[in-house]
Design a protein around this motif. Sequence first.
Motif, PDB file in Angstrom:
ATOM      1  N   CYS A 420       0.849  -1.282   0.196  1.00  0.00           N
ATOM      2  CA  CYS A 420       0.073  -0.280   0.058  1.00  0.00           C
ATOM      3  C   CYS A 420       0.759   1.301   0.058  1.00  0.00           C
ATOM      4  O   CYS A 420       1.977   1.285   0.720  1.00  0.00           O
ATOM      5  CB  CYS A 420      -0.953   0.042   1.013  1.00  0.00           C
ATOM      6  N   ASN A 421       0.337   1.963  -0.925  1.00  0.00           N
ATOM      7  CA  ASN A 421       1.407   3.453  -1.166  1.00  0.00           C
ATOM      8  C   ASN A 421       2.782   3.237  -1.045  1.00  0.00           C
ATOM      9  O   ASN A 421       3.444   3.914  -0.596  1.00  0.00           O
ATOM     10  CB  ASN A 421       1.143   4.436   0.154  1.00  0.00           C
ATOM     11  N   THR A 466      -5.974  -2.842  -1.264  1.00  0.00           N
ATOM     12  CA  THR A 466      -5.678  -1.420  -1.170  1.00  0.00           C
ATOM     13  C   THR A 466      -6.700  -0.574  -1.963  1.00  0.00           C
ATOM     14  O   THR A 466      -6.832  -0.897  -3.206  1.00  0.00           O
ATOM     15  CB  THR A 466      -4.311  -0.998  -1.343  1.00  0.00           C
ATOM     16  N   PHE A 467      -7.291   0.477  -1.371  1.00  0.00           N
ATOM     17  CA  PHE A 467      -8.284   1.207  -2.215  1.00  0.00           C
ATOM     18  C   PHE A 467      -8.190   2.708  -1.714  1.00  0.00           C
ATOM     19  O   PHE A 467      -8.438   2.896  -0.554  1.00  0.00           O
ATOM     20  CB  PHE A 467      -9.659   0.743  -1.965  1.00  0.00           C
ATOM     21  N   ARG A 468      -7.799   3.293  -2.451  1.00  0.00           N
ATOM     22  CA  ARG A 468      -7.550   4.809  -2.301  1.00  0.00           C
ATOM     23  C   ARG A 468      -6.853   5.481  -1.159  1.00  0.00           C
ATOM     24  O   ARG A 468      -7.167   5.879  -0.116  1.00  0.00           O
ATOM     25  CB  ARG A 468      -8.888   5.607  -2.263  1.00  0.00           C
ATOM     26  N   GLY A 469      -5.450   4.510  -1.442  1.00  0.00           N
ATOM     27  CA  GLY A 469      -4.680   4.910  -0.180  1.00  0.00           C
ATOM     28  C   GLY A 469      -4.649   4.087   1.234  1.00  0.00           C
ATOM     29  O   GLY A 469      -4.030   4.398   2.182  1.00  0.00           O
ATOM     30  N   ARG A 470      -5.890   3.281   1.478  1.00  0.00           N
ATOM     31  CA  ARG A 470      -6.123   2.709   2.503  1.00  0.00           C
ATOM     32  C   ARG A 470      -6.011   0.815   2.496  1.00  0.00           C
ATOM     33  O   ARG A 470      -6.353   0.841   1.214  1.00  0.00           O
ATOM     34  CB  ARG A 470      -7.467   2.998   3.221  1.00  0.00           C
ATOM     35  N   ASP A 491      -5.553   3.096   7.601  1.00  0.00           N
ATOM     36  CA  ASP A 491      -4.814   4.434   6.970  1.00  0.00           C
ATOM     37  C   ASP A 491      -3.452   4.274   7.652  1.00  0.00           C
ATOM     38  O   ASP A 491      -3.113   4.791   8.694  1.00  0.00           O
ATOM     39  CB  ASP A 491      -5.492   5.673   7.261  1.00  0.00           C
ATOM     40  N   SER A 516     -10.237   1.092  -9.945  1.00  0.00           N
ATOM     41  CA  SER A 516     -10.231   2.384  -9.514  1.00  0.00           C
ATOM     42  C   SER A 516     -11.324   2.975  -8.808  1.00  0.00           C
ATOM     43  O   SER A 516     -11.235   4.107  -8.458  1.00  0.00           O
ATOM     44  CB  SER A 516      -9.831   3.264 -10.899  1.00  0.00           C
ATOM     45  N   GLN A 517     -12.432   2.532  -9.151  1.00  0.00           N
ATOM     46  CA  GLN A 517     -13.612   2.913  -8.817  1.00  0.00           C
ATOM     47  C   GLN A 517     -14.368   2.368  -7.721  1.00  0.00           C
ATOM     48  O   GLN A 517     -15.202   3.034  -6.956  1.00  0.00           O
ATOM     49  CB  GLN A 517     -14.577   2.940  -9.869  1.00  0.00           C
TER      50      GLN A 517
END
Length: 567
Positions: A420-421, A466-470, A491, A516-517
């Motif tokens: 993640c990230n 992982t989804f949108r940084g989490r 997070d 992505s959605q």
Amino acid sequence: MNRTNINVKECIICYNEYDFETRKPCIGICGHSICENCKHQMIYSICPHCKREDAFAITTINYQVLEMIQHFKNMHQYLLEDSKGLEEGTCSECTIRSQKLRLCITCAVEAGVLKHDETKKEFVLNIVNNDTEAALHRAKRFAICGDCALDGTHHEGHKTMQLAVLMSNLEDGIPVVVERKVDDIRDNGNKVFEVLKLKYETTIDSLKIYFEKFKDLPVDERKQHFNNIEASIEKVKDTLALVRDAIRRFEMLNEEFEECLDVVKSNKKAVTRVNTVFASMDPVVVADRKQSAREPLLIGVFNPKNQFWTPSGRMPNPKSNYAVAIYKSQIFIIGGIFNGSFLQNVEMYDKDKNLRRDCNRLKRGRTRTSAGFHNGKMYVAGGYDNTYMDSVEVFDPDHGDWKDGPPLKRPRADGAVVSCNGELYAVGGFNGKEYEEKIEKLNEQTQKFEEFGEMEGSRAGFGVCTFRGRIYIAGGWSSSSNTLKSVRSYDPMTNSWRDEPSLNKDRKYFTLHATSQTIYAIRGCADSWSQITEVEKFDVDRQKWDIISCTEPQVYQSKVLANTCSK
């Protein structure tokens, strides 16, 4: 005929550049690469460069080269779009179309199109106010063909340069593009904050009006509204907590950028913090992890575009309690147990080629292990082999070899490793005594796992993505329940957890996949270990999981995936 210098972007046989269609790069065990098209036409597997025998006996796609090419294209997309057709166009003097336009250096400098870069001792495009587009089109208006350059009528004694050479120097324009992106996020951010402030004030005003009108009701009708107002106040507090999390994220980013600035000032080598992965709507390979040696593992493909799951076939080797890791078009089945033996087996299925093969074996047999990809390599962590394990092995899919990785701080089985990230985390699982609460993160510089945070209610056998940084974890089981449907997200930047909407069905040993959605919970096992065929989709706007029915064609149930060459 061999070239002395090998271009890593082109095939050493046909000299065509690699692409994502028919010319994907295939790497040999010798380290040299050829395109997929030439690989399929080879009669023998000898490397055409170093003559090593059986170098290309196995088709192995070099995804690092593909990612490098894609990264190069992404970074230059803006420049390529703006400079499209720049070398080819109409001469500004004779109006004849030419494929190799030039610039007269003397005239271009006088007109302000070019300037001399004292640092590099060369002429470069004069970009004013960071407007690369205007500078490129202005250069084109001054461009001349080769005949006019040689004619000497207007440019006698002047030197010229090809626009293609000028374009090659535009790599320095990448910071300009990045600067535009920074300006864009500043503008977009300011708009978001303005809307946030407006929405917040509207929310408080609406709540206040609701409270004032509530007092006009008869006493016997006020109770339920009073409870609603109290609940609404708590929702506003929760929302403000998310905003405070965002503030903390910005604070941490500021600290990170200050560290980067210190690196620049001290002229030290930068450390890559993130390997960006763009979530896509591409089909994902899914394994039914029913964990029964009596029923061979079923492989299928879920397509987010039409939201349909299609079975591909069954893996031939019986086992249970194996790990699964997905990488691009491939899915890896790692370890497990069969007839009391802890397996070292690793199998791979590639949906694009519809082939299955055995990979090089693990160094240690292990069951109930965790597997996941990080920076192009597969990490297999923990597990069980009569003891709860903390050892880690790392697999390079481009070369097919295993290496010992840094051990975990704490042993764990049925946990998860997730990237993640740009950071690798080990979460959850059971350590033989209790469900493991400690979150561990791989320190890239020291190559050691370090304790990083707390699970705040651990579990095992869960889905993770992982989804949108989490980091999202869902389902699995814990000490309080055999099978869960609860979902939580973590997070890593603020080291904080939040509860998410629960799944509709209790699930364990299933695939949690993010695009992505949205997020999909794909198949898996119920509390009774019966197979779940439905897929659930997370509606981000409605904050709710919806069940999607994916019918399973029975005609494929008995198909066994054919074995190919081992590696």
